[in-house]
Design a protein around this motif. Structure first.
Motif, PDB file in Angstrom:
ATOM      1  N   GLU A   1      -6.001   3.984  14.095  1.00  0.00           N
ATOM      2  CA  GLU A   1      -5.193   3.121  13.241  1.00  0.00           C
ATOM      3  C   GLU A   1      -4.299   3.948  12.332  1.00  0.00           C
ATOM      4  OE1 GLU A   1      -7.663  -0.632  11.848  1.00  0.00           O
ATOM      5  OE2 GLU A   1      -8.714   1.215  11.338  1.00  0.00           O
ATOM      6  N   SER A   2      -3.255   3.308  11.848  1.00  0.00           N
ATOM      7  CA  SER A   2      -2.477   3.921  10.775  1.00  0.00           C
ATOM      8  C   SER A   2      -3.299   3.790   9.494  1.00  0.00           C
ATOM      9  CB  SER A   2      -1.139   3.208  10.602  1.00  0.00           C
ATOM     10  OG  SER A   2      -1.333   1.896  10.088  1.00  0.00           O
ATOM     11  N   THR A   3      -2.947   4.575   8.506  1.00  0.00           N
ATOM     12  CA  THR A   3      -3.650   4.484   7.231  1.00  0.00           C
ATOM     13  C   THR A   3      -3.469   3.094   6.630  1.00  0.00           C
ATOM     14  OG1 THR A   3      -3.295   6.849   6.881  1.00  0.00           O
ATOM     15  CG2 THR A   3      -3.890   5.546   4.945  1.00  0.00           C
ATOM     16  N   THR A   4      -2.266   2.554   6.721  1.00  0.00           N
ATOM     17  CA  THR A   4      -2.003   1.217   6.186  1.00  0.00           C
ATOM     18  C   THR A   4      -2.840   0.170   6.903  1.00  0.00           C
ATOM     19  OG1 THR A   4       0.232   1.831   5.529  1.00  0.00           O
ATOM     20  CG2 THR A   4      -0.212  -0.519   5.794  1.00  0.00           C
ATOM     21  N   ALA A   5      -2.907   0.245   8.226  1.00  0.00           N
ATOM     22  CA  ALA A   5      -3.700  -0.731   8.990  1.00  0.00           C
ATOM     23  C   ALA A   5      -5.174  -0.633   8.605  1.00  0.00           C
ATOM     24  CB  ALA A   5      -3.525  -0.508  10.487  1.00  0.00           C
ATOM     25  N   PHE A   6      -5.679   0.584   8.448  1.00  0.00           N
ATOM     26  CA  PHE A   6      -7.077   0.760   8.056  1.00  0.00           C
ATOM     27  C   PHE A   6      -7.346   0.159   6.676  1.00  0.00           C
ATOM     28  CE2 PHE A   6     -10.005   3.288   5.454  1.00  0.00           C
ATOM     29  CZ  PHE A   6     -11.190   2.853   6.015  1.00  0.00           C
TER      30      PHE A   6
END
Length: 66
Positions: free
Chosen positions: A46-51
């Protein structure tokens, strides 16, 4: 964009329209903590934002289920 390519006005307008759908929230953490979060997100694919958004969603759901 690759070097030598310029962003067109249409691309700029499209990005601005897309970004108007979102707001930013700042979270302060140490550089070490940020690296830990980024590494974990990457390990999950995942991207950091998605996580971060997933973590928030899961906690809100748990809080509401209590």
């Amino acid at each position: 964009m690759p070097e030598g390519r310029k962003t067109t006005e249409a691309q700029k307008r499209a990005k601005q329209k897309y970004m108007e759908r979102f707001v930013e929230i700042k979270v302060r953490m140490t550089p070490e903590r940020r690296a830990e979060v980024q590494a974990h997100a990457q390990a999950q694919g995942e991207s950091t934002t998605a996580f971060i958004n997933r973590a928030i969603d899961e906690q809100v759901k748990r809080d509401n289920d209590e």
